[in-house]
Design a protein around this motif. Sequence first.
Motif, PDB file in Angstrom:
ATOM      1  N   TYR A  64       1.245  -0.702  -0.329  1.00 55.67           N
ATOM      2  CA  TYR A  64      -0.294  -0.442   0.339  1.00 55.67           C
ATOM      3  C   TYR A  64       0.596   1.148  -0.053  1.00 55.67           C
ATOM      4  O   TYR A  64       2.390   1.380   0.574  1.00 55.67           O
ATOM      5  CB  TYR A  64      -0.672   0.197   1.294  1.00 55.67           C
ATOM      6  N   VAL A  65       0.569   1.894  -0.454  1.00 58.16           N
ATOM      7  CA  VAL A  65       0.568   3.861  -0.373  1.00 58.16           C
ATOM      8  C   VAL A  65       0.008   4.070   0.692  1.00 58.16           C
ATOM      9  O   VAL A  65      -0.958   4.608   1.109  1.00 58.16           O
ATOM     10  CB  VAL A  65       0.394   4.605  -1.901  1.00 58.16           C
ATOM     11  N   ALA A  66       0.971   4.496   1.978  1.00 58.01           N
ATOM     12  CA  ALA A  66       0.094   5.093   3.260  1.00 58.01           C
ATOM     13  C   ALA A  66       0.259   6.879   2.824  1.00 58.01           C
ATOM     14  O   ALA A  66       1.002   7.587   2.561  1.00 58.01           O
ATOM     15  CB  ALA A  66       0.858   4.977   4.151  1.00 58.01           C
ATOM     16  N   LEU A  67      -0.943   7.947   2.529  1.00 56.90           N
ATOM     17  CA  LEU A  67      -1.198   8.695   2.203  1.00 56.90           C
ATOM     18  C   LEU A  67      -2.299   9.627   3.589  1.00 56.90           C
ATOM     19  O   LEU A  67      -3.097   9.167   4.186  1.00 56.90           O
ATOM     20  CB  LEU A  67      -1.933   8.926   1.005  1.00 56.90           C
ATOM     21  N   PRO A  68      -1.477  10.417   3.759  1.00 58.95           N
ATOM     22  CA  PRO A  68      -2.676  12.077   4.845  1.00 58.95           C
ATOM     23  C   PRO A  68      -4.138  11.735   3.718  1.00 58.95           C
ATOM     24  O   PRO A  68      -4.358  11.572   2.181  1.00 58.95           O
ATOM     25  CB  PRO A  68      -1.740  13.051   4.457  1.00 58.95           C
ATOM     26  N   GLN A  69      -4.776  11.770   5.061  1.00 65.38           N
ATOM     27  CA  GLN A  69      -6.370  11.636   5.026  1.00 65.38           C
ATOM     28  C   GLN A  69      -6.163  12.837   3.641  1.00 65.38           C
ATOM     29  O   GLN A  69      -7.399  12.449   3.073  1.00 65.38           O
ATOM     30  CB  GLN A  69      -7.018  11.602   6.114  1.00 65.38           C
ATOM     31  N   GLY A  70      -5.907  13.913   3.316  1.00 67.39           N
ATOM     32  CA  GLY A  70      -6.430  14.840   2.856  1.00 67.39           C
ATOM     33  C   GLY A  70      -5.602  14.773   1.219  1.00 67.39           C
ATOM     34  O   GLY A  70      -5.989  15.500   0.848  1.00 67.39           O
ATOM     35  N   HIS A  71      -5.130  13.970   1.445  1.00 62.69           N
ATOM     36  CA  HIS A  71      -4.085  13.647  -0.470  1.00 62.69           C
ATOM     37  C   HIS A  71      -5.164  13.580  -1.225  1.00 62.69           C
ATOM     38  O   HIS A  71      -6.041  13.346  -1.273  1.00 62.69           O
ATOM     39  CB  HIS A  71      -3.325  12.832  -0.118  1.00 62.69           C
ATOM     40  N   ARG A  72      -4.667  13.873  -2.497  1.00 65.20           N
ATOM     41  CA  ARG A  72      -5.670  14.137  -3.481  1.00 65.20           C
ATOM     42  C   ARG A  72      -5.380  12.558  -4.253  1.00 65.20           C
ATOM     43  O   ARG A  72      -7.134  12.127  -4.801  1.00 65.20           O
ATOM     44  CB  ARG A  72      -4.746  14.807  -4.845  1.00 65.20           C
ATOM     45  N   PHE A  73      -4.929  12.130  -3.968  1.00 67.15           N
ATOM     46  CA  PHE A  73      -4.789  10.231  -4.329  1.00 67.15           C
ATOM     47  C   PHE A  73      -5.677   9.451  -3.084  1.00 67.15           C
ATOM     48  O   PHE A  73      -5.828   7.681  -3.120  1.00 67.15           O
ATOM     49  CB  PHE A  73      -3.310   9.854  -4.469  1.00 67.15           C
ATOM     50  N   ALA A  74      -6.285   9.956  -2.157  1.00 69.89           N
ATOM     51  CA  ALA A  74      -5.954   9.091  -0.980  1.00 69.89           C
ATOM     52  C   ALA A  74      -7.791   8.701  -1.086  1.00 69.89           C
ATOM     53  O   ALA A  74      -8.080   6.842  -0.816  1.00 69.89           O
ATOM     54  CB  ALA A  74      -7.029  10.572  -0.092  1.00 69.89           C
ATOM     55  N   GLY A  75      -9.031   8.814  -1.680  1.00 72.70           N
ATOM     56  CA  GLY A  75     -10.114   8.157  -2.677  1.00 72.70           C
ATOM     57  C   GLY A  75      -9.967   6.856  -3.509  1.00 72.70           C
ATOM     58  O   GLY A  75     -10.538   6.651  -3.784  1.00 72.70           O
ATOM     59  N   ARG A  76      -8.266   6.665  -4.250  1.00 71.61           N
ATOM     60  CA  ARG A  76      -8.286   6.071  -5.212  1.00 71.61           C
ATOM     61  C   ARG A  76      -8.215   4.525  -5.303  1.00 71.61           C
ATOM     62  O   ARG A  76      -7.919   4.098  -3.617  1.00 71.61           O
ATOM     63  CB  ARG A  76      -6.674   6.291  -6.095  1.00 71.61           C
ATOM     64  N   ALA A  77      -8.800   3.693  -6.189  1.00 69.54           N
ATOM     65  CA  ALA A  77      -9.191   2.309  -5.802  1.00 69.54           C
ATOM     66  C   ALA A  77      -7.295   1.305  -5.513  1.00 69.54           C
ATOM     67  O   ALA A  77      -7.591   0.385  -4.914  1.00 69.54           O
ATOM     68  CB  ALA A  77      -9.908   1.427  -6.567  1.00 69.54           C
ATOM     69  N   ARG A  78      -6.732   2.254  -6.725  1.00 76.82           N
ATOM     70  CA  ARG A  78      -5.504   2.002  -7.118  1.00 76.82           C
ATOM     71  C   ARG A  78      -4.442   2.593  -7.513  1.00 76.82           C
ATOM     72  O   ARG A  78      -4.886   4.043  -8.010  1.00 76.82           O
ATOM     73  CB  ARG A  78      -5.186   0.372  -7.917  1.00 76.82           C
ATOM     74  N   LEU A  79      -3.347   2.646  -7.112  1.00 77.44           N
ATOM     75  CA  LEU A  79      -2.203   3.624  -7.313  1.00 77.44           C
ATOM     76  C   LEU A  79      -0.658   3.318  -8.526  1.00 77.44           C
ATOM     77  O   LEU A  79      -0.221   1.910  -7.824  1.00 77.44           O
ATOM     78  CB  LEU A  79      -1.543   4.586  -6.041  1.00 77.44           C
ATOM     79  N   ARG A  80      -0.398   4.042  -9.582  1.00 76.43           N
ATOM     80  CA  ARG A  80       0.952   3.616 -10.021  1.00 76.43           C
ATOM     81  C   ARG A  80       1.537   4.362  -9.661  1.00 76.43           C
ATOM     82  O   ARG A  80       1.472   5.569  -9.303  1.00 76.43           O
ATOM     83  CB  ARG A  80       0.602   3.783 -11.381  1.00 76.43           C
ATOM     84  N   LEU A  81       3.192   3.526  -8.929  1.00 75.58           N
ATOM     85  CA  LEU A  81       4.224   5.090  -8.657  1.00 75.58           C
ATOM     86  C   LEU A  81       4.322   5.640  -9.743  1.00 75.58           C
ATOM     87  O   LEU A  81       4.585   7.474  -8.542  1.00 75.58           O
ATOM     88  CB  LEU A  81       5.282   3.686  -8.950  1.00 75.58           C
ATOM     89  N   ALA A  82       4.156   5.903 -10.582  1.00 74.37           N
ATOM     90  CA  ALA A  82       5.060   7.013 -11.743  1.00 74.37           C
ATOM     91  C   ALA A  82       4.127   8.824 -11.106  1.00 74.37           C
ATOM     92  O   ALA A  82       3.896   8.979 -11.881  1.00 74.37           O
ATOM     93  CB  ALA A  82       4.028   6.729 -12.719  1.00 74.37           C
ATOM     94  N   GLU A  83       2.545   7.841 -10.934  1.00 75.79           N
ATOM     95  CA  GLU A  83       2.044   9.010 -10.334  1.00 75.79           C
ATOM     96  C   GLU A  83       2.731   9.694  -9.110  1.00 75.79           C
ATOM     97  O   GLU A  83       1.365  11.316  -9.398  1.00 75.79           O
ATOM     98  CB  GLU A  83       0.207   8.594 -10.201  1.00 75.79           C
ATOM     99  N   MET A  84       3.436   9.081  -8.450  1.00 76.95           N
ATOM    100  CA  MET A  84       3.299  10.039  -7.463  1.00 76.95           C
ATOM    101  C   MET A  84       5.642  10.365  -7.703  1.00 76.95           C
ATOM    102  O   MET A  84       5.724  10.226  -6.554  1.00 76.95           O
ATOM    103  CB  MET A  84       3.347   8.810  -6.110  1.00 76.95           C
ATOM    104  N   ALA A  85       5.296  10.437  -8.507  1.00 75.88           N
ATOM    105  CA  ALA A  85       6.695  11.002  -8.752  1.00 75.88           C
ATOM    106  C   ALA A  85       7.756  11.440  -7.770  1.00 75.88           C
ATOM    107  O   ALA A  85       8.609  12.229  -7.770  1.00 75.88           O
ATOM    108  CB  ALA A  85       7.411  10.651  -9.957  1.00 75.88           C
ATOM    109  N   ASP A  86       6.968  13.140  -8.308  1.00 72.43           N
ATOM    110  CA  ASP A  86       6.995  13.765  -6.728  1.00 72.43           C
ATOM    111  C   ASP A  86       7.169  14.523  -5.916  1.00 72.43           C
ATOM    112  O   ASP A  86       7.100  15.284  -5.315  1.00 72.43           O
ATOM    113  CB  ASP A  86       6.775  14.894  -8.291  1.00 72.43           C
ATOM    114  N   GLU A  87       6.200  13.205  -5.324  1.00 74.21           N
ATOM    115  CA  GLU A  87       6.005  13.324  -3.687  1.00 74.21           C
ATOM    116  C   GLU A  87       7.586  13.020  -2.791  1.00 74.21           C
ATOM    117  O   GLU A  87       8.672  12.097  -3.440  1.00 74.21           O
ATOM    118  CB  GLU A  87       5.020  11.952  -4.019  1.00 74.21           C
ATOM    119  N   PRO A  88       7.043  13.989  -2.105  1.00 73.86           N
ATOM    120  CA  PRO A  88       8.052  13.454  -0.992  1.00 73.86           C
ATOM    121  C   PRO A  88       7.681  11.647  -0.025  1.00 73.86           C
ATOM    122  O   PRO A  88       7.246  11.778   0.395  1.00 73.86           O
ATOM    123  CB  PRO A  88       8.398  14.457  -0.531  1.00 73.86           C
ATOM    124  N   TRP A  89       9.177  11.035  -0.397  1.00 75.68           N
ATOM    125  CA  TRP A  89       8.441   9.593   0.736  1.00 75.68           C
ATOM    126  C   TRP A  89       9.480   9.549   1.571  1.00 75.68           C
ATOM    127  O   TRP A  89      10.526  10.495   1.866  1.00 75.68           O
ATOM    128  CB  TRP A  89       9.442   8.141  -0.580  1.00 75.68           C
TER     129      TRP A  89
END
Length: 299
Positions: free
Chosen positions: A170-195
Amino acid sequence: MHNPQSLYEVFLRVARDGSFTAAARGLGYTQSAVSRQIQALEEEWGAVLFDRLPRGVRLTEAGRVLLPHAQGMRDRLRAARAELDVLRSLGGGTLRIGAFAAADVSLVPCAVSAFGARHPGVTVVHTEGPTAKHVALLAEGGLDVAVLSAPDGVPPTGPDLHLLLDEPMYVALPQGHRFAGRARLRLAEMADEPWIEGDVRPDRTLLAPALANGFRPQVAFRVNDWTAKLGFVAAGLGITVLPALAAGAARADIALVPVDPADLPHRKVYAGTPCGRTPSPATTAFLTDLREAAESVVR
C-alpha cells in the motif's frame, strides 16, 4: 535391542521379589522373558548378577554393586520419559520464534496469542530483526521458526520454507491527499512526492523493485519505525510504502491505497524452520497458527 529402562526395571523387580517367576507375574511378563532380560543385562555388564537357587534367586556381589546404580538409572530414565512426554503433549518446553518488524504488527501477535491459548505450558521466546539475521539463527540452531520475507522475489536460502502469504503493498497517504480516495495507484503518478522510507537509498527499501522500471523516488526523511513513519505521513511531510502486514498500525488520519502489482509485486512471506530437521511438536503447532493468522490478517 532391549529397552534400558525395561532391563533395569526387571532387574530391580527380580532383586526385590527374589524370584524370576514372581517378578514376571508382577510385571505382566512371561518367566522366560524375564530370564532373557536378566541374561542380556548380565552380558552387558560381563558379570553374573543373580545366583540361581533351587527356589528363587539371590543377588551376587556384582548384583549388589549394580543395585543402587540401577535404581538411579531407572529414576533418571523415568524422569527423561516424563519430560519427553510433556514436550510431545505441548505441556511444557520452549518455542523460539523470530520475525521481521512488519510481521510483528499483527501476524505474529495473532499467532502467538492463539498458540498460547491452546498450549499455555509452552514458553514462547521472541526475537525481532531482519530476515538475514533470522536465517543465520535458524542455521545455528538459535530459533525453532522464523517469519521471513522475500522483497526481491527471491526466497531466502538455507532454511526449509513454508509459504504463508503473498503480501500486497500500500501507499500510506494523509487523509486529505488528492489520491486518498483512489482504488489503486501507479507509482509513476507519485514521482514528485516526498517519500518517507527506512533508507535514503531507494534500492534498500520496499520501493526497490520499481527502480527497474525507471521510477526514482525522492526520499525526504529516513525513518525506520512503522509508527513513526505514519506519524510523518499524518503530518503531511510525505508518503510511504506500507506492506499489508503492517496495515494494522495505520491511524485514523491515514489513507491506505493499494499499489498496482505491476509496480510493486506482492511480497512472498514464509515461515522458515531449520533445514532438514524434523520440526518439534510445538513448532508444528505454531506453523498451523501462523497459517491461520495469515489468512485473517491479510485478505
